[in-house]
Design a protein around this motif. Sequence first.
Motif, mmCIF file in Angstrom:
data_model
loop_
_atom_site.group_PDB
_atom_site.id
_atom_site.type_symbol
_atom_site.label_atom_id
_atom_site.label_comp_id
_atom_site.label_asym_id
_atom_site.label_seq_id
_atom_site.Cartn_x
_atom_site.Cartn_y
_atom_site.Cartn_z
ATOM 1 N N ARG A 41 4.732 3.006 -1.187
ATOM 2 C CA ARG A 41 5.946 3.534 -1.839
ATOM 3 C C ARG A 41 5.595 4.531 -2.930
ATOM 4 N N GLY A 147 11.399 -9.191 -0.801
ATOM 5 C CA GLY A 147 11.041 -8.217 0.233
ATOM 6 C C GLY A 147 9.906 -8.698 1.122
ATOM 7 N N GLY A 150 8.253 -6.473 3.952
ATOM 8 C CA GLY A 150 7.541 -5.231 3.638
ATOM 9 C C GLY A 150 6.030 -5.417 3.714
ATOM 10 N N GLY A 151 5.308 -4.360 3.393
ATOM 11 C CA GLY A 151 3.844 -4.434 3.438
ATOM 12 C C GLY A 151 3.313 -5.488 2.479
ATOM 13 N N ILE A 152 3.707 -5.396 1.209
ATOM 14 C CA ILE A 152 3.257 -6.366 0.209
ATOM 15 C C ILE A 152 3.785 -7.754 0.566
ATOM 16 N N GLY A 172 16.421 -8.233 4.059
ATOM 17 C CA GLY A 172 17.693 -7.551 4.274
ATOM 18 C C GLY A 172 18.336 -7.772 5.634
ATOM 19 N N LYS A 176 14.614 -9.835 10.154
ATOM 20 C CA LYS A 176 13.424 -9.738 9.294
ATOM 21 C C LYS A 176 13.090 -11.101 8.692
ATOM 22 N N TYR A 191 19.193 -11.037 0.965
ATOM 23 C CA TYR A 191 19.612 -10.485 -0.326
ATOM 24 C C TYR A 191 20.932 -9.721 -0.235
ATOM 25 N N ASN A 215 9.588 -6.715 -6.636
ATOM 26 C CA ASN A 215 9.496 -5.294 -6.315
ATOM 27 C C ASN A 215 10.675 -4.496 -6.873
ATOM 28 N N TYR A 220 16.721 -6.855 -10.879
ATOM 29 C CA TYR A 220 16.559 -8.303 -10.713
ATOM 30 C C TYR A 220 16.016 -8.997 -11.969
ATOM 31 N N ILE A 237 6.018 -5.687 -10.018
ATOM 32 C CA ILE A 237 5.090 -4.652 -9.537
ATOM 33 C C ILE A 237 5.829 -3.434 -8.980
ATOM 34 N N GLN A 240 11.964 -0.535 -7.505
ATOM 35 C CA GLN A 240 12.933 -0.104 -6.498
ATOM 36 C C GLN A 240 14.374 -0.272 -6.983
ATOM 37 N N THR A 262 2.205 -4.995 -13.838
ATOM 38 C CA THR A 262 0.910 -4.334 -13.665
ATOM 39 C C THR A 262 1.024 -3.179 -12.669
ATOM 40 N N LEU A 264 -1.775 -1.009 -10.102
ATOM 41 C CA LEU A 264 -3.153 -0.969 -9.619
ATOM 42 C C LEU A 264 -3.770 0.419 -9.809
HETATM 43 N N1 LIG Z 1 2.183 -2.237 -9.180
HETATM 44 C C1 LIG Z 1 1.316 -2.087 -8.177
HETATM 45 O O1 LIG Z 1 0.117 -2.056 -8.378
HETATM 46 C C2 LIG Z 1 1.831 -1.965 -6.778
HETATM 47 C C3 LIG Z 1 0.945 -1.851 -5.688
HETATM 48 C C4 LIG Z 1 1.476 -1.782 -4.396
HETATM 49 C C5 LIG Z 1 2.867 -1.809 -4.222
HETATM 50 N N2 LIG Z 1 3.685 -1.881 -5.306
HETATM 51 C C6 LIG Z 1 5.151 -1.923 -5.169
HETATM 52 O O2 LIG Z 1 5.484 -3.063 -4.403
HETATM 53 C C7 LIG Z 1 6.740 -2.820 -3.753
HETATM 54 C C8 LIG Z 1 6.602 -3.171 -2.269
HETATM 55 O O3 LIG Z 1 5.699 -2.253 -1.674
HETATM 56 P P1 LIG Z 1 5.542 -2.196 -0.097
HETATM 57 O O4 LIG Z 1 4.365 -1.370 0.203
HETATM 58 O O5 LIG Z 1 5.629 -3.572 0.442
HETATM 59 O O6 LIG Z 1 6.864 -1.404 0.340
HETATM 60 P P2 LIG Z 1 7.723 -1.575 1.682
HETATM 61 O O7 LIG Z 1 6.861 -1.987 2.795
HETATM 62 O O8 LIG Z 1 8.536 -0.343 1.806
HETATM 63 O O9 LIG Z 1 8.685 -2.816 1.343
HETATM 64 C C9 LIG Z 1 9.786 -2.657 0.495
HETATM 65 C C10 LIG Z 1 10.521 -3.971 0.479
HETATM 66 O O10 LIG Z 1 11.613 -3.904 -0.428
HETATM 67 C C11 LIG Z 1 12.593 -4.791 0.072
HETATM 68 N N3 LIG Z 1 13.883 -4.603 -0.561
HETATM 69 C C12 LIG Z 1 14.711 -3.534 -0.506
HETATM 70 N N4 LIG Z 1 15.849 -3.807 -1.210
HETATM 71 C C13 LIG Z 1 15.717 -5.061 -1.690
HETATM 72 C C14 LIG Z 1 16.539 -5.908 -2.485
HETATM 73 N N5 LIG Z 1 17.734 -5.512 -2.928
HETATM 74 N N6 LIG Z 1 16.083 -7.158 -2.783
HETATM 75 C C15 LIG Z 1 14.870 -7.577 -2.350
HETATM 76 N N7 LIG Z 1 14.048 -6.825 -1.604
HETATM 77 C C16 LIG Z 1 14.464 -5.573 -1.288
HETATM 78 C C17 LIG Z 1 12.612 -4.477 1.541
HETATM 79 O O11 LIG Z 1 13.228 -5.545 2.245
HETATM 80 P P3 LIG Z 1 13.961 -5.315 3.690
HETATM 81 O O12 LIG Z 1 12.996 -4.491 4.515
HETATM 82 O O13 LIG Z 1 14.138 -6.697 4.222
HETATM 83 O O14 LIG Z 1 15.230 -4.596 3.413
HETATM 84 C C18 LIG Z 1 11.127 -4.355 1.834
HETATM 85 O O15 LIG Z 1 10.594 -5.600 2.203
HETATM 86 C C19 LIG Z 1 7.084 -1.352 -3.972
HETATM 87 O O16 LIG Z 1 8.039 -1.277 -4.996
HETATM 88 C C20 LIG Z 1 5.755 -0.755 -4.412
HETATM 89 O O17 LIG Z 1 5.908 0.385 -5.211
HETATM 90 C C21 LIG Z 1 3.191 -1.959 -6.559
#
Ligand SMILES: NC(=O)c1ccc[n+]([C@@H]2O[C@H](COP(=O)([O-])OP(=O)(O)OC[C@H]3O[C@@H](n4cnc5c(N)ncnc54)[C@H](OP(=O)(O)O)[C@@H]3O)[C@@H](O)[C@H]2O)c1
Length: 326
Positions: A41, A147, A150-152, A172, A176, A191, A215, A220, A237, A240, A262, A264
């Motif tokens: 993301r 979420g 998603g990837g995480i 969502g 899923k 959600y 996320n 939230y 982390i 969104q 945090t 990364l």
């Molecule tokens: N801080 C760090 O070091 C770090 C590192 C890596 C990632 N991240 C963050 O971690 C988050 C997830 O990354 P990702 O790679 O897994 O992205 P991703 O694959 O695009 O997954 C995004 C997730 O957000 C969910 N989502 C959307 N609207 C939501 C809501 N209202 N309530 C709950 N969940 C909701 C989606 O659920 P549905 O698909 O079921 O709609 C999906 O599972 C991102 O925000 C990313 O920036 C942070």
Amino acid sequence: MRAIVASGPGGPEVLELADVPDPTAGPGQVVLDVAATAINRADLLQRQGFYPPPPGASDVLGLECSGTVAAVGEGVTGWDVGDACCALLAGGGYAEKVAVPAGQLMPVPAGVSLADAAALPEVACTVWSNVFMIARLQPEDWFLVHGGAGGIGSFAIQLASALGARVITTGGSAEKLAWCEELGAEVTIDYREQDFVAEVLGATDGHGADVILDNMGAKYLGRNVEALATEGRLVIIGMQGGTKGELDVGVLMRKRGAVISTALRSRPVEGKSAICASVVEHVWPLVADGTIRPVVGATYPLADAAQAHALMESGEGRGKVLLTVS
Ligand SMILES: NC(=O)c1ccc[n+]([C@@H]2O[C@H](COP(=O)([O-])OP(=O)(O)OC[C@H]3O[C@@H](n4cnc5c(N)ncnc54)[C@H](OP(=O)(O)O)[C@@H]3O)[C@@H](O)[C@H]2O)c1
């Protein structure tokens, strides 16, 4: 070499394949021939002009990759030309070659293809460092990950349930959420239709979540604190749901709770290297024995990076989105 560059801030259409100079291996670095990279993301935000690379990092997108070592810089030990690996990057993954500090390399876990290994560094390092190294999730603890598809989320469900925690996740769609159950989630919450605070408190007999991996950020914040158990840890982390929220400190204090956040990417090389080493020690054996698998939902060739970004932005995908390079 060829790499994906953004012609300017904008939508996926600004991503284009271009010729850029090859990277070189500085002291303590290696250059990889990239086999595959994955979308994060943060890449979408960087493409839109909101998340510039940290000082010294490549301005080519891409925070992780797999590949083989093509050149070794001064002072690097333990890696030789031809070794297969995957890597956590500060940038530069959407390219045929990338330079990376040697401490951010990890071997490809046994049984994982070189391409699929590109789906592991960001999720493994993010989930392990936040949920286990920082928030100290324990066996039998209740763990809420937002979420889950998603990837995480898909990695967090697998790792937390493999290590004995009881996993609750949000998603969502019913489809899923059914998939999240297959990955190891015990309780799933839609959600779009359900109040996750009520569902978490109901599922845990009022105990709440010992650890929450969030996320959504601002949207939230208050509700996550309501869903926390006494002495619970909320780790934020993602943003969104925005960056500025309101928190009732009284609720947090009564629970003796902690709110932690945090990132990364902006950590110094030493910090990232320590996380990579801990992931190799604690997480890789679970990947190698098949307990946890990389979850690849879609794969595109590097030249189609724009389509891969559009898929992630649509919210239609699940798991990780890969770009194959060579
Ligand atoms: N801080 C760090 O070091 C770090 C590192 C890596 C990632 N991240 C963050 O971690 C988050 C997830 O990354 P990702 O790679 O897994 O992205 P991703 O694959 O695009 O997954 C995004 C997730 O957000 C969910 N989502 C959307 N609207 C939501 C809501 N209202 N309530 C709950 N969940 C909701 C989606 O659920 P549905 O698909 O079921 O709609 C999906 O599972 C991102 O925000 C990313 O920036 C942070």
